[in-house]
Design a protein around this motif. Sequence first.
Motif, short mmCIF file in Angstrom:
data_model
loop_
_atom_site.label_atom_id
_atom_site.label_comp_id
_atom_site.label_asym_id
_atom_site.label_seq_id
_atom_site.Cartn_x
_atom_site.Cartn_y
_atom_site.Cartn_z
N ARG A 148 -23.67 -23.95 -29.54
CA ARG A 148 -24.72 -24.35 -30.49
C ARG A 148 -24.76 -25.86 -30.66
NH1 ARG A 148 -24.89 -20.34 -35.59
NH2 ARG A 148 -26.94 -21.31 -35.86
N ASN A 149 -23.58 -26.48 -30.64
CA ASN A 149 -23.51 -27.94 -30.67
C ASN A 149 -24.31 -28.54 -29.53
OD1 ASN A 149 -22.30 -29.30 -32.70
ND2 ASN A 149 -20.24 -29.18 -31.85
N ALA A 150 -24.10 -27.96 -28.34
CA ALA A 150 -24.77 -28.47 -27.14
C ALA A 150 -26.28 -28.31 -27.28
CB ALA A 150 -24.26 -27.74 -25.90
N VAL A 151 -26.71 -27.14 -27.81
CA VAL A 151 -28.14 -26.89 -27.98
C VAL A 151 -28.73 -27.90 -28.96
CG1 VAL A 151 -29.83 -25.25 -28.91
CG2 VAL A 151 -28.04 -24.45 -27.37
N ARG A 152 -27.97 -28.22 -30.01
CA ARG A 152 -28.46 -29.19 -30.99
C ARG A 152 -28.61 -30.59 -30.39
NH1 ARG A 152 -25.91 -26.44 -35.15
NH2 ARG A 152 -23.89 -27.32 -34.59
N HIS A 153 -27.71 -30.95 -29.49
CA HIS A 153 -27.69 -32.33 -29.02
C HIS A 153 -28.40 -32.59 -27.70
CE1 HIS A 153 -24.28 -32.42 -31.93
NE2 HIS A 153 -24.98 -33.46 -32.30
N THR A 154 -28.72 -31.52 -26.98
CA THR A 154 -29.37 -31.75 -25.69
C THR A 154 -30.80 -32.25 -25.95
OG1 THR A 154 -29.58 -30.82 -23.49
CG2 THR A 154 -30.39 -29.46 -25.30
N ALA A 155 -31.30 -33.07 -25.02
CA ALA A 155 -32.63 -33.65 -25.21
C ALA A 155 -33.68 -32.54 -25.06
CB ALA A 155 -32.87 -34.74 -24.17
N GLU A 156 -34.86 -32.75 -25.65
CA GLU A 156 -35.91 -31.73 -25.55
C GLU A 156 -36.28 -31.50 -24.09
OE1 GLU A 156 -39.46 -31.78 -27.88
OE2 GLU A 156 -38.30 -32.09 -29.73
N ARG A 157 -36.63 -30.23 -23.81
CA ARG A 157 -37.01 -29.83 -22.44
C ARG A 157 -35.89 -30.05 -21.43
NH1 ARG A 157 -42.50 -29.38 -23.56
NH2 ARG A 157 -42.97 -30.92 -25.14
N THR A 158 -34.66 -29.88 -21.86
CA THR A 158 -33.55 -29.93 -20.89
C THR A 158 -32.77 -28.63 -20.98
OG1 THR A 158 -32.08 -30.94 -22.50
CG2 THR A 158 -33.24 -32.44 -21.01
N ARG A 159 -31.82 -28.47 -20.07
CA ARG A 159 -31.03 -27.25 -20.05
C ARG A 159 -29.61 -27.52 -20.54
NH1 ARG A 159 -30.12 -26.40 -14.71
NH2 ARG A 159 -30.87 -28.52 -14.45
N VAL A 160 -29.06 -26.51 -21.19
CA VAL A 160 -27.63 -26.54 -21.49
C VAL A 160 -26.99 -25.60 -20.48
CG1 VAL A 160 -25.87 -25.80 -23.13
CG2 VAL A 160 -27.89 -27.03 -23.94
N GLU A 161 -26.01 -26.12 -19.73
CA GLU A 161 -25.39 -25.28 -18.70
C GLU A 161 -24.05 -24.76 -19.18
OE1 GLU A 161 -25.46 -28.27 -15.67
OE2 GLU A 161 -27.57 -28.50 -16.25
N VAL A 162 -23.94 -23.45 -19.20
CA VAL A 162 -22.67 -22.82 -19.61
C VAL A 162 -22.11 -22.11 -18.39
CG1 VAL A 162 -21.58 -21.17 -21.16
CG2 VAL A 162 -23.59 -22.45 -21.92
N SER A 163 -20.89 -22.45 -17.99
CA SER A 163 -20.31 -21.78 -16.83
C SER A 163 -18.93 -21.25 -17.17
CB SER A 163 -20.22 -22.75 -15.65
OG SER A 163 -19.23 -23.72 -15.91
N LEU A 164 -18.61 -20.14 -16.53
CA LEU A 164 -17.28 -19.55 -16.70
C LEU A 164 -16.68 -19.38 -15.31
CD1 LEU A 164 -15.09 -18.10 -18.36
CD2 LEU A 164 -16.38 -16.00 -18.05
N ASN A 165 -15.51 -19.97 -15.11
CA ASN A 165 -14.86 -19.88 -13.80
C ASN A 165 -13.44 -19.41 -13.96
OD1 ASN A 165 -16.80 -20.99 -11.82
ND2 ASN A 165 -16.73 -22.70 -13.27
#
Lengths: 471, 247
Positions: free
Chosen positions: A369-386
């Motif tokens: 949620r932090n990432a969603v709040r801070h990412t610029a408009e019209r950009t993607r938040v990438e979440v990866s699990l490895n």
Amino acid sequence: MHRLHVKIFLWFWLGVLVVSGTLVSLTELSHSRAEDDRAWQEKYTPRLDMWARQESGILRREGPAGLERYVGSFEMDPGVTNYIFDADGHEVLGRNPAPPVLRLVQSMADWPAGKPRVDTEERIIAERVIDVRGTPHVVVVDWPSPSVLNRSLFEFLSPDIYAQRPSGASVGRIVAVLAVAGVVCFIMARHIARPIDRLRSAARNIANQQLQTRVDGSVLQRKDELADLGRDFDRMAERIEQLVTAQRHLLADVSHALRSPLARLNVALGLARQRNGPPTSEHLDRIETEAERLNKLIGQLLTMARVDSGVDLERPTMFDLGSVVEEVSCDAEYEARNRQCAVEFSQQGTCVVEGAREMLRGAVENVVRNAVRHTAERTRVEVSLNRRQAVGGARAIIRVRDHGPGVPEEAVDTLFVPFNKVLTDGLSNPERTGLGLAITRRTFEVHGGSASAANSPDGGFVVTLELPAQG
Amino acid sequence: MPTVPAGSPELRVLVVDDDTELCQLLSEYLATEGYAVECVHTGRRGVERALDGDHAIVVLDVMLPDLKGFEVLRRVRAESRQPILMLTARGDEQDRILGLEMGADDYLAKPFNPRELSARIDAILRRSRPDASLDRRAGDRLAVGDVTVDKGARVARRGPDLLDLTTVEFDLLDILLRGAGRVIPRDELVQSVLRREFSPFDRSIDTHVSNLRRKLGPAPDGSERIKGVRGIGYQYALHERPAPHER
């Protein structure tokens, strides 16, 4: 074997070697000095008696020149001199004996003839002899004191005197001494080094937040300062544990205590809204907003206290971390849509983890949620699990990357510290409690994992979460 | 807001909370909203009063001096389907899930906004009160496979067996069956079943779905009746005529 053990062992051993070496050489030296004295006395005393009689005869018959020839024909040990003195105490052949020799000769006047007098200190043998004409002479043999340096020389020159030299048997004895000393030193060194090792591992556990750690009982059973140190250490550990527990309880208790008045405040606020008309509602809105912030803060404080208490980890479950991260990503997608953003989830390898599912879910949610709040408009938040194979087992690694402004470099490290707010344009955001990421880190830590963050070199911010994975 | 005058049996609210001052304030607030509030301050008394059946709904705090709120919930649920709204501690996700799993109709984190409380009570009551004008019509009996739902009588059966569902679970089953074979988005489920604004990180609807799954059991062919479509919602799978794509 540890370094301290090796060090103490080697020092002990070296000490034993030096001490025993010194002891052996000292006894060996004094022993051979006495042996020397005896050997020389035994060799020269009978000869002196013979020489005294012959020399006084030769001197009478052939004079000093004949005596000189005679004395010169002797086979003498190196450094040994044979003097002959007349009744007035003059050396017959005109040589200059050392002062101790002269002193001894002068004191020989009353000495009975034919009886050798030995001065072991000065290493002189003297004998008074009276020839057929009744002329008294004193014959002296003076041999030098062998210095330590000279000893080997003497030894070399007169092997018969030093009959008892180190043989094969003595070498064996030395090896045995070394071996026994080695074993004893090893045990002694371990006796000292081991409790120190135990203390060290206890200290390390406490540093790793295992506050209930105490010193091993074997240390406390000793009767020395190390046992005292162990007891002091335990007292210290107990105190630290008490303080930390008290602090955590205080946090939880304060939050709980705040809950009730805040609940009443909220209802009273509701009543105020019911009774009063619109004119006051602007201020009531404000009160409501602040009450809501307090609610949120208390909620997070209680979450923090709960994570710290570890109650949720008493009954851990096994679950697929992928499904948790994917759920969170999907939920965050709803929130992201309002800002024309997207949350992208990708996974490589299955990660089954053990722990408290809801607690971990909340921790991951904070980051996403932090990432969603801070990412610029019209950009993607990438979440990866490895899933990654590492030393000590597999690790599940969650990476959350946004495309926002990032965080000032100097603030990155403090992000996970409770109440450490990052200033945006010099202002802190009142909506943020400054606890979210602290909760996340604590949650991952109590699960044996970690949380870290960094600005991405190509813009944006990356938070990395790690957990031990099963299998 | 309900228009039925206070004192009417449907609108009697039982509040079980040991904070007497809060109870007083709540009584006052809810009275203005049209509810008659009775307050008890211990768990034991709460169980007794809840089982008397005098109230339309019970508001139950988790933290009680004698019995834990969960114990009260368990004792009441053992004998009655009385609607119950739990007040859980903030920051305590486990409590929320535990409460819903044990059959609470809804929960609210304390401290709460009283408007929110009143809205939730309202939602639960509207759900549990059979609406004569709508529900008594013919065709309100719905059967999908071996499961039948009678909305008028608020009774659900699997084959001949009566299913013991809470009001939320009943509504959930109803809406899923009506759209059987179609994926119903989570936000739609939240709005029509829990009757509140969808909030993406609120997982209560998922807990209700998993409770319902447990009570329904697997389909006759052994597969899951309610399928989750991640990020979208849930689907009641049609089994007689298999759906073109399952999952």
